[in-house]
Design a protein around this motif. Structure first.
Motif, PDB file in Angstrom:
ATOM      1  N   ARG A 165      72.242   1.298  68.223  1.00  0.00           N
ATOM      2  CA  ARG A 165      71.814   0.778  69.530  1.00  0.00           C
ATOM      3  C   ARG A 165      70.742   1.668  70.144  1.00  0.00           C
ATOM      4  N   SER A 166      69.998   1.091  71.041  1.00  0.00           N
ATOM      5  CA  SER A 166      68.975   1.818  71.784  1.00  0.00           C
ATOM      6  C   SER A 166      69.622   2.300  73.076  1.00  0.00           C
ATOM      7  N   VAL A 167      69.625   3.616  73.277  1.00  0.00           N
ATOM      8  CA  VAL A 167      70.297   4.169  74.453  1.00  0.00           C
ATOM      9  C   VAL A 167      69.551   5.402  74.950  1.00  0.00           C
ATOM     10  N   ILE A 168      69.509   5.537  76.252  1.00  0.00           N
ATOM     11  CA  ILE A 168      68.976   6.741  76.895  1.00  0.00           C
ATOM     12  C   ILE A 168      70.164   7.431  77.541  1.00  0.00           C
ATOM     13  N   LEU A 169      70.407   8.676  77.166  1.00  0.00           N
ATOM     14  CA  LEU A 169      71.504   9.453  77.742  1.00  0.00           C
ATOM     15  C   LEU A 169      70.921  10.422  78.761  1.00  0.00           C
TER      16      LEU A 169
END
Length: 97
Positions: free
Chosen positions: A16-20
């Motif tokens: 998945r594409s995720v920004i943490l």
């Protein structure tokens, strides 16, 4: 950022594409950037990148660290990673360190 749970032929939540984010300023920056990219229609589809708090950090296994630099002659690096890096540098050269 427009394909949910997918990276090329690889499928699953781990792709998945995720920004943490680590603080509220980072969260706001991520939300602003996604809104800007959406408004500018940079991508043909809806951006599905998740924005979530960073709750834990796990260091990568040694064979995964610096993969591109250590395997630059591999076909995956030449045909998949290198063009993405070139596009990133072209579009975001002021932001890339």
């Amino acid at each position: 950022p427009t394909t949910k749970d997918r990276q090329g032929n690889d499928v699953g939540e781990q792709y998945r594409s995720v920004i943490l984010y680590g603080n509220e300023a980072q969260k706001r920056d991520a939300e602003f950037t996604i809104a800007k990219l959406t408004a500018e229609k940079v991508y043909p589809g809806r951006i599905v990148t998740e924005i979530k708090p960073l709750t834990a950090f796990y260091e990568a296994e040694s064979n995964h660290r610096n993969y591109y630099e250590n395997n630059i002659d591999q076909p995956y690096c030449q045909f998949v990673i290198a063009p993405k890096l070139a596009k990133l540098r072209e579009n975001f050269f002021r932001s890339v360190k």
